[in-house]
Design a protein around this motif. Structure first.
Motif, PDB file in Angstrom:
ATOM      1  N   VAL A  61      64.892  54.557  81.224  1.00 15.82           N
ATOM      2  CA  VAL A  61      63.808  53.475  81.426  1.00 15.82           C
ATOM      3  C   VAL A  61      63.463  53.862  83.114  1.00 15.82           C
ATOM      4  O   VAL A  61      64.455  53.758  83.858  1.00 15.82           O
ATOM      5  N   VAL A  62      62.137  53.848  83.058  1.00 12.37           N
ATOM      6  CA  VAL A  62      61.635  54.225  84.551  1.00 12.37           C
ATOM      7  C   VAL A  62      61.298  52.713  84.961  1.00 12.37           C
ATOM      8  O   VAL A  62      60.606  51.853  84.404  1.00 12.37           O
ATOM      9  N   HIS A  63      61.932  52.256  86.042  1.00  9.84           N
ATOM     10  CA  HIS A  63      61.803  51.015  86.703  1.00  9.84           C
ATOM     11  C   HIS A  63      61.050  50.986  87.811  1.00  9.84           C
ATOM     12  O   HIS A  63      61.165  51.784  88.849  1.00  9.84           O
ATOM     13  N   ARG A  64      59.816  50.463  87.594  1.00  9.48           N
ATOM     14  CA  ARG A  64      58.709  50.387  88.736  1.00  9.48           C
ATOM     15  C   ARG A  64      58.694  48.807  89.012  1.00  9.48           C
ATOM     16  O   ARG A  64      58.169  47.881  88.321  1.00  9.48           O
ATOM     17  N   THR A  65      59.160  48.767  90.217  1.00  6.28           N
ATOM     18  CA  THR A  65      59.129  47.290  90.805  1.00  6.28           C
ATOM     19  C   THR A  65      58.077  46.995  91.804  1.00  6.28           C
ATOM     20  O   THR A  65      57.408  47.964  92.445  1.00  6.28           O
ATOM     21  N   GLU A  66      57.903  45.829  91.863  1.00  5.75           N
ATOM     22  CA  GLU A  66      56.924  45.299  93.027  1.00  5.75           C
ATOM     23  C   GLU A  66      57.238  43.742  93.378  1.00  5.75           C
ATOM     24  O   GLU A  66      57.929  43.284  92.821  1.00  5.75           O
ATOM     25  N   THR A  67      56.448  43.207  94.511  1.00  8.31           N
ATOM     26  CA  THR A  67      56.861  42.006  94.758  1.00  8.31           C
ATOM     27  C   THR A  67      55.581  41.332  94.871  1.00  8.31           C
ATOM     28  O   THR A  67      54.357  41.624  95.088  1.00  8.31           O
ATOM     29  N   VAL A  68      55.520  40.012  94.372  1.00  5.19           N
ATOM     30  CA  VAL A  68      54.355  39.204  94.208  1.00  5.19           C
ATOM     31  C   VAL A  68      54.305  38.075  95.025  1.00  5.19           C
ATOM     32  O   VAL A  68      55.409  37.315  94.917  1.00  5.19           O
ATOM     33  N   GLU A  69      53.555  37.801  95.568  1.00  2.00           N
ATOM     34  CA  GLU A  69      53.348  36.392  96.389  1.00  2.00           C
ATOM     35  C   GLU A  69      52.656  35.294  95.623  1.00  2.00           C
ATOM     36  O   GLU A  69      51.891  35.492  94.697  1.00  2.00           O
ATOM     37  N   ARG A  70      53.750  34.252  95.758  1.00  2.00           N
ATOM     38  CA  ARG A  70      53.551  32.987  94.615  1.00  2.00           C
ATOM     39  C   ARG A  70      53.779  31.730  95.860  1.00  2.00           C
ATOM     40  O   ARG A  70      54.676  31.179  95.911  1.00  2.00           O
ATOM     41  N   GLY A  71      52.476  31.617  96.354  1.00  2.95           N
ATOM     42  CA  GLY A  71      52.545  30.598  97.520  1.00  2.95           C
ATOM     43  C   GLY A  71      53.623  30.889  98.663  1.00  2.95           C
ATOM     44  O   GLY A  71      53.194  31.825  99.309  1.00  2.95           O
TER      45      GLY A  71
END
Length: 71
Positions: free
Chosen positions: A28-38
């Motif tokens: 499984v290729v893991h593509r991660t990111e961070t998301v701003e929520r407030g």
């Protein structure tokens, strides 16, 4: 291969490979990111994992990196 169901109909079963491939884990290729929520920044991955929401971006990025590296 077919199997009889309770109502008398036939249901097709998936064929199993004889070389043991069903026991191997899929890559499984893991593509991660961070998301701003407030005020918070959670890390998330294409595999469905969501990390804890952090107030500071650097720990969220570290969570994402560790998950992508398999830790």
């Amino acid at each position: 291969m077919t199997r009889q169901t309770k109502d008398g109909g036939a249901r097709r079963q998936p064929e199993r490979r004889q070389d043991g491939a069903e026991h191997r884990a899929e890559q499984v290729v893991h593509r991660t990111e961070t998301v701003e929520r407030g005020r918070f920044c959670p890390a998330r991955c294409t595999c469905g994992r969501r990390g804890p929401a952090r107030r500071v971006r650097s720990p969220a990025r570290r969570d994402a990196e560790q998950h992508a590296d398999g830790e």
